[in-house]
Design a protein around this motif. Structure first.
Motif, PDB file in Angstrom:
ATOM      1  N   GLY A  32      36.719  66.078  57.682  1.00 28.65           N
ATOM      2  CA  GLY A  32      37.269  66.524  56.413  1.00 28.65           C
ATOM      3  C   GLY A  32      37.534  68.019  56.457  1.00 28.65           C
ATOM      4  O   GLY A  32      37.952  68.567  57.475  1.00 28.65           O
ATOM      5  N   MET A  33      37.224  68.694  55.351  1.00 31.58           N
ATOM      6  CA  MET A  33      37.568  70.109  55.241  1.00 31.58           C
ATOM      7  C   MET A  33      36.526  71.056  55.824  1.00 31.58           C
ATOM      8  O   MET A  33      36.870  72.106  56.356  1.00 31.58           O
ATOM      9  N   GLY A  34      35.254  70.693  55.719  1.00 32.79           N
ATOM     10  CA  GLY A  34      34.220  71.651  56.124  1.00 32.79           C
ATOM     11  C   GLY A  34      34.343  72.911  55.304  1.00 32.79           C
ATOM     12  O   GLY A  34      34.401  72.886  54.067  1.00 32.79           O
ATOM     13  N   SER A  35      34.435  74.055  55.974  1.00 34.83           N
ATOM     14  CA  SER A  35      34.565  75.340  55.276  1.00 34.83           C
ATOM     15  C   SER A  35      36.019  75.783  55.129  1.00 34.83           C
ATOM     16  O   SER A  35      36.282  76.891  54.676  1.00 34.83           O
ATOM     17  N   ARG A  36      36.981  74.919  55.498  1.00 38.41           N
ATOM     18  CA  ARG A  36      38.396  75.303  55.494  1.00 38.41           C
ATOM     19  C   ARG A  36      39.129  74.878  54.230  1.00 38.41           C
ATOM     20  O   ARG A  36      40.351  74.969  54.154  1.00 38.41           O
ATOM     21  N   GLY A  37      38.399  74.419  53.218  1.00 43.97           N
ATOM     22  CA  GLY A  37      39.059  73.896  52.026  1.00 43.97           C
ATOM     23  C   GLY A  37      40.003  74.879  51.367  1.00 43.97           C
ATOM     24  O   GLY A  37      41.110  74.518  50.957  1.00 43.97           O
ATOM     25  N   GLY A  38      39.583  76.131  51.261  1.00 37.72           N
ATOM     26  CA  GLY A  38      40.421  77.139  50.618  1.00 37.72           C
ATOM     27  C   GLY A  38      41.728  77.356  51.352  1.00 37.72           C
ATOM     28  O   GLY A  38      42.805  77.426  50.742  1.00 37.72           O
ATOM     29  N   TYR A  39      41.649  77.455  52.691  1.00 37.47           N
ATOM     30  CA  TYR A  39      42.875  77.614  53.490  1.00 37.47           C
ATOM     31  C   TYR A  39      43.729  76.360  53.416  1.00 37.47           C
ATOM     32  O   TYR A  39      44.943  76.423  53.161  1.00 37.47           O
ATOM     33  N   TYR A  40      43.112  75.214  53.625  1.00 32.00           N
ATOM     34  CA  TYR A  40      43.878  73.978  53.739  1.00 32.00           C
ATOM     35  C   TYR A  40      44.594  73.638  52.436  1.00 32.00           C
ATOM     36  O   TYR A  40      45.712  73.100  52.463  1.00 32.00           O
ATOM     37  N   ASP A  41      43.975  73.952  51.316  1.00 32.98           N
ATOM     38  CA  ASP A  41      44.585  73.606  50.029  1.00 32.98           C
ATOM     39  C   ASP A  41      45.883  74.372  49.794  1.00 32.98           C
ATOM     40  O   ASP A  41      46.707  73.964  48.975  1.00 32.98           O
ATOM     41  N   ASP A  42      46.055  75.458  50.512  1.00 30.70           N
ATOM     42  CA  ASP A  42      47.297  76.229  50.423  1.00 30.70           C
ATOM     43  C   ASP A  42      48.267  75.861  51.540  1.00 30.70           C
ATOM     44  O   ASP A  42      49.380  76.382  51.593  1.00 30.70           O
TER      45      ASP A  42
ATOM     46  N   GLU B 139      37.022  66.912  45.865  1.00 28.97           N
ATOM     47  CA  GLU B 139      35.629  67.339  45.662  1.00 28.97           C
ATOM     48  C   GLU B 139      35.153  68.260  46.778  1.00 28.97           C
ATOM     49  O   GLU B 139      34.003  68.720  46.772  1.00 28.97           O
ATOM     50  N   GLU B 140      35.999  68.533  47.746  1.00 26.59           N
ATOM     51  CA  GLU B 140      35.621  69.403  48.857  1.00 26.59           C
ATOM     52  C   GLU B 140      35.499  70.854  48.387  1.00 26.59           C
ATOM     53  O   GLU B 140      36.169  71.285  47.442  1.00 26.59           O
ATOM     54  N   GLN B 141      34.642  71.615  49.088  1.00 27.66           N
ATOM     55  CA  GLN B 141      34.437  73.021  48.763  1.00 27.66           C
ATOM     56  C   GLN B 141      35.738  73.811  48.906  1.00 27.66           C
ATOM     57  O   GLN B 141      36.431  73.723  49.913  1.00 27.66           O
ATOM     58  N   GLY B 142      36.068  74.579  47.865  1.00 30.91           N
ATOM     59  CA  GLY B 142      37.243  75.442  47.909  1.00 30.91           C
ATOM     60  C   GLY B 142      38.540  74.770  47.521  1.00 30.91           C
ATOM     61  O   GLY B 142      39.597  75.410  47.531  1.00 30.91           O
ATOM     62  N   VAL B 143      38.492  73.482  47.169  1.00 32.92           N
ATOM     63  CA  VAL B 143      39.708  72.734  46.854  1.00 32.92           C
ATOM     64  C   VAL B 143      39.865  72.605  45.339  1.00 32.92           C
ATOM     65  O   VAL B 143      38.908  72.330  44.620  1.00 32.92           O
ATOM     66  N   ASN B 144      41.079  72.777  44.847  1.00 36.23           N
ATOM     67  CA  ASN B 144      41.407  72.597  43.437  1.00 36.23           C
ATOM     68  C   ASN B 144      41.137  71.143  43.030  1.00 36.23           C
ATOM     69  O   ASN B 144      41.637  70.221  43.661  1.00 36.23           O
ATOM     70  N   PRO B 145      40.358  70.916  41.982  1.00 35.30           N
ATOM     71  CA  PRO B 145      40.036  69.540  41.555  1.00 35.30           C
ATOM     72  C   PRO B 145      41.263  68.722  41.168  1.00 35.30           C
ATOM     73  O   PRO B 145      41.191  67.488  41.110  1.00 35.30           O
ATOM     74  N   GLN B 146      42.383  69.372  40.881  1.00 32.31           N
ATOM     75  CA  GLN B 146      43.634  68.664  40.594  1.00 32.31           C
ATOM     76  C   GLN B 146      44.658  68.880  41.707  1.00 32.31           C
ATOM     77  O   GLN B 146      45.873  68.827  41.492  1.00 32.31           O
TER      78      GLN B 146
ATOM     79  N   ILE C 169      64.216  61.928  52.028  1.00 31.51           N
ATOM     80  CA  ILE C 169      62.787  62.220  51.842  1.00 31.51           C
ATOM     81  C   ILE C 169      62.084  61.030  51.195  1.00 31.51           C
ATOM     82  O   ILE C 169      60.975  60.645  51.594  1.00 31.51           O
ATOM     83  N   LYS C 170      62.736  60.394  50.224  1.00 31.61           N
ATOM     84  CA  LYS C 170      62.134  59.236  49.558  1.00 31.61           C
ATOM     85  C   LYS C 170      61.919  58.091  50.537  1.00 31.61           C
ATOM     86  O   LYS C 170      60.916  57.378  50.485  1.00 31.61           O
ATOM     87  N   LYS C 171      62.865  57.904  51.459  1.00 27.53           N
ATOM     88  CA  LYS C 171      62.811  56.763  52.376  1.00 27.53           C
ATOM     89  C   LYS C 171      62.002  57.043  53.636  1.00 27.53           C
ATOM     90  O   LYS C 171      61.393  56.122  54.201  1.00 27.53           O
ATOM     91  N   ASN C 172      61.997  58.292  54.095  1.00 29.25           N
ATOM     92  CA  ASN C 172      61.501  58.586  55.436  1.00 29.25           C
ATOM     93  C   ASN C 172      60.287  59.502  55.499  1.00 29.25           C
ATOM     94  O   ASN C 172      59.883  59.883  56.598  1.00 29.25           O
ATOM     95  N   ALA C 173      59.711  59.870  54.363  1.00 34.33           N
ATOM     96  CA  ALA C 173      58.542  60.756  54.366  1.00 34.33           C
ATOM     97  C   ALA C 173      57.494  60.231  53.397  1.00 34.33           C
ATOM     98  O   ALA C 173      57.814  59.871  52.258  1.00 34.33           O
ATOM     99  N   VAL C 174      56.261  60.164  53.869  1.00 29.47           N
ATOM    100  CA  VAL C 174      55.144  59.654  53.074  1.00 29.47           C
ATOM    101  C   VAL C 174      54.036  60.702  53.072  1.00 29.47           C
ATOM    102  O   VAL C 174      53.748  61.318  54.105  1.00 29.47           O
ATOM    103  N   ARG C 175      53.419  60.907  51.931  1.00 31.58           N
ATOM    104  CA  ARG C 175      52.274  61.812  51.842  1.00 31.58           C
ATOM    105  C   ARG C 175      51.061  61.080  51.278  1.00 31.58           C
ATOM    106  O   ARG C 175      51.201  60.072  50.570  1.00 31.58           O
ATOM    107  N   GLY C 176      49.882  61.592  51.595  1.00 29.13           N
ATOM    108  CA  GLY C 176      48.664  60.972  51.114  1.00 29.13           C
ATOM    109  C   GLY C 176      47.549  61.988  50.933  1.00 29.13           C
ATOM    110  O   GLY C 176      47.631  63.128  51.413  1.00 29.13           O
ATOM    111  N   GLN C 177      46.535  61.569  50.217  1.00 19.40           N
ATOM    112  CA  GLN C 177      45.353  62.414  50.011  1.00 19.40           C
ATOM    113  C   GLN C 177      44.140  61.486  49.959  1.00 19.40           C
ATOM    114  O   GLN C 177      44.166  60.456  49.287  1.00 19.40           O
ATOM    115  N   TYR C 178      43.082  61.867  50.681  1.00 20.95           N
ATOM    116  CA  TYR C 178      41.957  60.937  50.823  1.00 20.95           C
ATOM    117  C   TYR C 178      40.988  61.001  49.641  1.00 20.95           C
ATOM    118  O   TYR C 178      40.806  62.047  49.007  1.00 20.95           O
ATOM    119  N   SER C 179      40.398  59.851  49.377  1.00 17.82           N
ATOM    120  CA  SER C 179      39.327  59.746  48.385  1.00 17.82           C
ATOM    121  C   SER C 179      37.995  59.642  49.110  1.00 17.82           C
ATOM    122  O   SER C 179      37.941  59.683  50.342  1.00 17.82           O
TER     123      SER C 179
END
Length: 508
Positions: free
Chosen positions: A230-240, A315-322, A291-301
């Motif tokens: 997951g994110m570990g301590s990189r949540g702040g960087y990764y969220d951007d 819920e990861e450290q440094g990540v925006n809850p929304q 983009i609608k047909k050929n690109a997919v995005r996801g976010q883990y729970s």
């Protein structure tokens, strides 16, 4: 002794590592330089000067590095004699990147080193710092005339190479105002991995594959880089950043270029890099409907990884809850040239996936006419070439063969080139390869400025579309899965499925 060894031995080199007390220096850079020294790949005259604000003496800093090498070096705890021989070349300079005295002291160190070595040294400035400090360091290097000799001075920068196309252009302009392109080494550790380098050898040193390496014989290509972490301590960087910026813009597009590039006329750095840039320029640009047909995005729970419960991305450290940041991306690309026209390239990457692995799969077209009865081909599958980059390092060619017995029954078998089974001894770490190439002045495995910009230009429509529209489905895949269902649909609509290689020694 090889000519490369002769060349490196005779050239004095001084390394200045900005960010000398950082994680990259302790985990990667100094262990890599030590291993190069032990294996006889360092110059006879070299000096490593770590730059940082901490008030270390040389001896105090060497004690810290010894602990790091004990922990992170592939060769394990160092021999005392070899460590002492290496450590005498390592120094610490208390520094402030905003203070002219820092650069004046560097100039003095270069002059002293030149006098001791008796020749003009190569001077390498390694920026193991956050990108926001690049401009300050580059401008001061220029101001104090520390990079005047373009044949001797080099600068190494770590990704990310910009945050988008505009910032990448500005960074290139900034670096270009101080250094020539031949002095700039944009380092991507993926390109230093043994199996990645072997793609070039496998393709261009073997005549049997080139006639098949095109749209007439290849059905599609998959490149998957998945991580259990997951994110570990990189949540702040990764969220951007997100999966597109963090993995696809650099690592995975580089792998695609190696697979799809035309044969260069020679193995010279710019000849190879020209061919890679040509691939990026040939790739089909995205419009909103694409983009609608050929690109997919996801976010883990949240979910369970190896028996341990893990939190969801928000819920990861440094990540925006929304957060609207993607932790998974799957994209279908096309390379619109004669070799690849109509062949889809499927790229996939994600965090908190079921398995950590990096695998390239080239699936060949089916036989034009089936002569065997249906009962003989129950396990039939098309031929595949599978290049596993990590954690296993192997190249597999999957073919059909007759199963032993009195009846004609076919099943897939693997013809395997396995690094561990073929070669003895430790495999060099990626940073060892890339640092050695920097000292030798070989830019083959480093990204050029126009290549960076071409990759950003390709992805900007997707980045802008995803940033401008919040996903209402996030989170849409659970930890320890293979990503969102829409990613399966992306490839299934073309009659394919994502290939996963069972790994005996899979690790995080």
């Amino acid at each position: 002794m090889s000519s490369a060894t002769d060349s490196i031995k005779s050239q004095a080199t001084i390394f200045f590592i900005f960010g000398g007390t950082g994680d990259l220096t302790s985990r990667k850079l100094v262990p890599a330089l030590y291993n190069l020294f032990v294996d006889g790949w360092m110059p006879d005259h070299f000096s490593i000067v770590a730059m940082g604000r901490t008030g270390f003496t040389d001896d105090q800093f060497r004690e810290v590095l010894l602990k790091d090498i004990n922990q992170f070096s592939r060769s394990g705890k160092p021999d005392q004699g070899k460590w002492e021989a290496f450590a005498k070349h390592v120094h610490f300079q208390v520094s402030d990147i905003n203070d002219s005295k820092t650069y004046e002291e560097q100039s003095q160190r270069i002059a002293t080193f030149k006098k001791e070595a008796g020749i003009d040294p190569n001077v390498i400035y390694y920026l193991a710092v956050a990108p926001r400090f690049f401009s300050t360091i580059a401008e001061n290097i220029s101001k104090h005339k520390l990079a005047v000799d373009a044949t001797k001075s080099r600068i190494v920068i770590e990704k990310p190479f910009g945050h988008d196309l505009d910032s990448a252009r500005k960074l290139n302009q900034l670096l270009g105002s101080v250094f020539s392109e031949q002095q700039i080494y944009r380092i991507d550790h993926y390109l230093g991995k043994e199996t990645v380098q072997n793609i070039l050898a496998f393709r261009f040193a073997n005549s049997i594959f080139e006639p098949l390496w095109n749209r007439n014989y290849i059905d599609h290509v998959q490149i998957s880089v998945t991580e259990q972490l997951g994110m570990g301590s990189r949540g702040g960087y990764y969220d951007d950043a997100g999966a597109l910026r963090d993995m696809i813009q650099n690592h995975i597009l580089q792998l695609l270029c190696l697979v799809a590039m035309e044969p260069p006329v020679s193995f010279e750095a710019d000849k190879v890099r020209n061919c890679k840039v040509d691939v990026l320029h040939s790739m089909r640009k995205f419009n909103p409907e694409d983009i609608k047909k050929n690109a997919v995005r996801g976010q883990y729970s949240k979910g369970w990884i190896e028996g341990k419960e893990v939190v969801g991305y928000r819920e990861e450290q440094g990540v925006n809850p929304q957060s609207n940041t993607e932790t998974f991306a799957a994209i279908k690309f096309f390379v619109d040239n004669w070799r690849w026209h109509g062949v889809p390239f499927y790229l996939r990457t994600g965090k908190r996936m079921h398995q950590s692995s990096s695998v390239i799969t080239i699936q060949f077209k089916d036989v034009p006419h089936m002569i065997f009865p249906s009962e003989a081909i129950e396990g039939w599958q098309q031929n595949r070439l599978i290049i596993s980059i990590q954690p296993e390092m192997s190249v597999r060619l999957q073919v059909q063969a007759k199963r032993p017995g009195l009846d004609m029954t076919l099943n897939p078998v693997d013809m395997i080139f396995d690094y561990n089974g073929t070669y003895t001894g430790d495999t060099p770490e990626a940073y060892e390869t890339l640092l050695l190439d920097t000292m030798l002045g070989d830019q083959t495995l480093f990204m050029r400025g126009d290549q960076v910009e071409a990759a950003w230009d390709l992805l900007m429509p997707i980045l802008n579309a995803w940033a401008g529209k919040k996903s209402l489905s996030f989170p849409n895949y659970s930890a320890d899965s293979w990503g969102p269902e829409t990613a399966e649909a992306l490839i299934a609509q073309d009659g394919f499925h994502w290939f996963t290689l069972p790994l005996k020694n899979a690790k995080k």
